[in-house]
Design a protein around this motif. Sequence first.
Motif, PDB file in Angstrom:
ATOM      1  N   GLU A 102       0.783  -1.230  -0.007  1.00 35.07           N
ATOM      2  CA  GLU A 102      -0.230  -0.060  -0.089  1.00 35.07           C
ATOM      3  C   GLU A 102       1.029   1.177   0.040  1.00 35.07           C
ATOM      4  OE1 GLU A 102      -0.476  -2.581   1.863  1.00 35.07           O
ATOM      5  OE2 GLU A 102      -2.240  -3.340   0.797  1.00 35.07           O
ATOM      6  N   ARG A 103       1.877   1.393   0.739  1.00 42.73           N
ATOM      7  CA  ARG A 103       2.960   2.401   0.647  1.00 42.73           C
ATOM      8  C   ARG A 103       3.620   2.757  -0.664  1.00 42.73           C
ATOM      9  NH1 ARG A 103       8.011   3.312   4.854  1.00 42.73           N
ATOM     10  NH2 ARG A 103       8.387   5.538   4.067  1.00 42.73           N
ATOM     11  N   LEU A 104       3.731   1.844  -1.264  1.00 40.89           N
ATOM     12  CA  LEU A 104       4.482   1.706  -2.482  1.00 40.89           C
ATOM     13  C   LEU A 104       3.514   2.243  -3.812  1.00 40.89           C
ATOM     14  CD1 LEU A 104       6.544  -1.451  -2.562  1.00 40.89           C
ATOM     15  CD2 LEU A 104       7.199   0.806  -2.549  1.00 40.89           C
ATOM     16  N   LYS A 105       2.191   1.806  -3.582  1.00 44.37           N
ATOM     17  CA  LYS A 105       1.384   2.300  -4.613  1.00 44.37           C
ATOM     18  C   LYS A 105       1.067   3.678  -4.192  1.00 44.37           C
ATOM     19  CE  LYS A 105      -1.479  -1.491  -3.515  1.00 44.37           C
ATOM     20  NZ  LYS A 105      -2.674  -2.375  -3.721  1.00 44.37           N
ATOM     21  N   SER A 107       2.858   5.763  -3.002  1.00 46.87           N
ATOM     22  CA  SER A 107       4.165   6.483  -3.346  1.00 46.87           C
ATOM     23  C   SER A 107       4.076   6.711  -4.856  1.00 46.87           C
ATOM     24  CB  SER A 107       5.376   5.817  -2.901  1.00 46.87           C
ATOM     25  OG  SER A 107       5.377   5.865  -1.368  1.00 46.87           O
ATOM     26  N   LEU A 108       3.797   5.771  -5.610  1.00 46.51           N
ATOM     27  CA  LEU A 108       3.567   5.798  -6.939  1.00 46.51           C
ATOM     28  C   LEU A 108       2.285   6.951  -7.402  1.00 46.51           C
ATOM     29  CD1 LEU A 108       4.157   4.215  -9.964  1.00 46.51           C
ATOM     30  CD2 LEU A 108       1.739   3.346  -9.567  1.00 46.51           C
ATOM     31  N   ARG A 109       1.594   7.220  -6.775  1.00 46.97           N
ATOM     32  CA  ARG A 109       0.513   7.877  -6.867  1.00 46.97           C
ATOM     33  C   ARG A 109       1.094   9.656  -6.463  1.00 46.97           C
ATOM     34  NH1 ARG A 109      -2.467  11.655  -4.636  1.00 46.97           N
ATOM     35  NH2 ARG A 109      -2.052  11.047  -2.611  1.00 46.97           N
ATOM     36  N   VAL A 110       1.805   9.589  -5.590  1.00 45.50           N
ATOM     37  CA  VAL A 110       2.315  10.898  -5.223  1.00 45.50           C
ATOM     38  C   VAL A 110       3.700  11.454  -6.110  1.00 45.50           C
ATOM     39  CG1 VAL A 110       3.653  12.147  -3.339  1.00 45.50           C
ATOM     40  CG2 VAL A 110       1.723  10.590  -2.651  1.00 45.50           C
ATOM     41  N   ILE A 111       4.134  10.506  -6.643  1.00 43.76           N
ATOM     42  CA  ILE A 111       5.455  10.895  -7.399  1.00 43.76           C
ATOM     43  C   ILE A 111       4.673  11.052  -8.939  1.00 43.76           C
ATOM     44  CG2 ILE A 111       7.333   9.886  -8.848  1.00 43.76           C
ATOM     45  CD1 ILE A 111       8.037   8.247  -5.973  1.00 43.76           C
ATOM     46  N   GLN A 118      -3.790   5.240 -11.666  1.00 50.07           N
ATOM     47  CA  GLN A 118      -4.861   4.656 -12.315  1.00 50.07           C
ATOM     48  C   GLN A 118      -4.492   3.410 -13.346  1.00 50.07           C
ATOM     49  OE1 GLN A 118      -7.397   7.703 -13.960  1.00 50.07           O
ATOM     50  NE2 GLN A 118      -7.929   8.342 -11.783  1.00 50.07           N
ATOM     51  N   ASP A 119      -3.468   3.792 -14.092  1.00 44.98           N
ATOM     52  CA  ASP A 119      -2.992   2.675 -15.040  1.00 44.98           C
ATOM     53  C   ASP A 119      -2.406   1.592 -14.234  1.00 44.98           C
ATOM     54  OD1 ASP A 119      -2.196   1.916 -17.929  1.00 44.98           O
ATOM     55  OD2 ASP A 119      -0.164   2.016 -16.997  1.00 44.98           O
ATOM     56  N   TYR A 120      -1.761   1.643 -13.076  1.00 38.54           N
ATOM     57  CA  TYR A 120      -1.377   0.623 -12.161  1.00 38.54           C
ATOM     58  C   TYR A 120      -2.602   0.040 -11.532  1.00 38.54           C
ATOM     59  CZ  TYR A 120       0.521  -1.958  -8.393  1.00 38.54           C
ATOM     60  OH  TYR A 120       0.804  -2.892  -7.660  1.00 38.54           O
ATOM     61  N   ASP A 121      -3.501   0.839 -11.233  1.00 37.45           N
ATOM     62  CA  ASP A 121      -4.686   0.394 -10.359  1.00 37.45           C
ATOM     63  C   ASP A 121      -5.353  -0.730 -11.303  1.00 37.45           C
ATOM     64  OD1 ASP A 121      -5.913   0.000  -7.838  1.00 37.45           O
ATOM     65  OD2 ASP A 121      -7.378   1.465  -8.556  1.00 37.45           O
ATOM     66  N   ARG A 122      -5.530  -0.210 -12.733  1.00 37.39           N
ATOM     67  CA  ARG A 122      -6.273  -1.034 -13.627  1.00 37.39           C
ATOM     68  C   ARG A 122      -5.516  -2.214 -14.174  1.00 37.39           C
ATOM     69  NH1 ARG A 122      -8.126   4.262 -16.330  1.00 37.39           N
ATOM     70  NH2 ARG A 122      -9.408   5.084 -14.928  1.00 37.39           N
ATOM     71  N   SER A 123      -4.197  -2.200 -14.006  1.00 33.57           N
ATOM     72  CA  SER A 123      -3.250  -3.379 -14.715  1.00 33.57           C
ATOM     73  C   SER A 123      -3.722  -4.670 -14.323  1.00 33.57           C
ATOM     74  CB  SER A 123      -2.077  -2.972 -14.236  1.00 33.57           C
ATOM     75  OG  SER A 123      -1.638  -3.176 -12.782  1.00 33.57           O
ATOM     76  N   ARG A 158      -0.434   1.491 -20.330  1.00 34.36           N
ATOM     77  CA  ARG A 158       0.727   2.439 -20.748  1.00 34.36           C
ATOM     78  C   ARG A 158       1.984   1.815 -20.450  1.00 34.36           C
ATOM     79  NH1 ARG A 158      -0.383   8.331 -18.679  1.00 34.36           N
ATOM     80  NH2 ARG A 158       1.522   8.611 -19.938  1.00 34.36           N
ATOM     81  N   PHE A 159       2.044   1.174 -19.139  1.00 38.54           N
ATOM     82  CA  PHE A 159       3.252   0.903 -18.608  1.00 38.54           C
ATOM     83  C   PHE A 159       3.249  -0.713 -18.280  1.00 38.54           C
ATOM     84  CE2 PHE A 159       3.563   5.227 -18.836  1.00 38.54           C
ATOM     85  CZ  PHE A 159       4.839   5.409 -19.532  1.00 38.54           C
ATOM     86  N   ALA A 160       4.267  -1.174 -17.740  1.00 35.58           N
ATOM     87  CA  ALA A 160       4.342  -2.526 -17.029  1.00 35.58           C
ATOM     88  C   ALA A 160       4.879  -2.045 -15.631  1.00 35.58           C
ATOM     89  CB  ALA A 160       5.230  -3.452 -17.671  1.00 35.58           C
ATOM     90  N   TYR A 161       4.748  -2.958 -14.686  1.00 30.22           N
ATOM     91  CA  TYR A 161       4.952  -2.441 -13.171  1.00 30.22           C
ATOM     92  C   TYR A 161       5.377  -3.552 -12.215  1.00 30.22           C
ATOM     93  CZ  TYR A 161       1.932   1.403 -14.341  1.00 30.22           C
ATOM     94  OH  TYR A 161       1.502   2.598 -15.133  1.00 30.22           O
ATOM     95  N   TRP A 162       6.540  -3.625 -11.756  1.00 31.40           N
ATOM     96  CA  TRP A 162       7.038  -4.591 -10.828  1.00 31.40           C
ATOM     97  C   TRP A 162       7.237  -4.100  -9.327  1.00 31.40           C
ATOM     98  CZ3 TRP A 162      12.889  -5.855 -10.733  1.00 31.40           C
ATOM     99  CH2 TRP A 162      13.272  -6.912  -9.663  1.00 31.40           C
TER     100      TRP A 162
END
Length: 196
Positions: A102-105, A107-111, A118-123, A158-162
């Motif tokens: 949750e902290r990483l997600k 931080s993704l939103r903040v950065i 949203q792209d990550y959230d729908r991935s 749009r992107f891939a996420y790890w």
Amino acid sequence: MKSVKLLSVLSLGILLALGASRADALPGQRTEEVTAWINSNPTLRPAVGDGLIVQKSNTPAQRFTFQATVFSPGRITSIRERGTIRSERFNFYDQINGVTPERLKESLRVIYGPDIYQDYDRSRLVYEYPTPLSVDLSRRQALPLLRAQQGQLRLGERFAYWMEIVKTKEGKAYNGQMTVFLREDLDKMETELRDR
């Protein structure tokens, strides 16, 4: 209550800009564009000369690193285009508050702002570890790192996420990272994670 939670999540004091900033530089763009975005990003707030790597530390127990690179994530391979960023990664080491998915997600939103979040959230989840097979192998061969590393590989529009966190024997995670990378590098990353 939510603002208190955000403050604890972002306690390093490096992610102070809680407003939704727009991502202006992402994998696939030129290094000059990404460097300019990093330098102007109020969340990253780099020191003079940081370039494509930003490192922050409140104490030895709390560290943050952001890095944009021309390499795809995982094992280093030859560079296809020297001036094009292929992946961006941020990672936390935090013995005080710990690191969670949750902290990483958040931080993704903040950065990067709401569009990338949203792209990550729908991935779509492509691969998750450890698998039951790797946990069993970890126990039989006394390889605790196999089950300590917990992560997901995801594919967005749009992107891939790890995303990966590493837990201690006691089950606490003090270290974690999130990588945003080009979709075309997903197969390479999945193969490497499955072959660990």
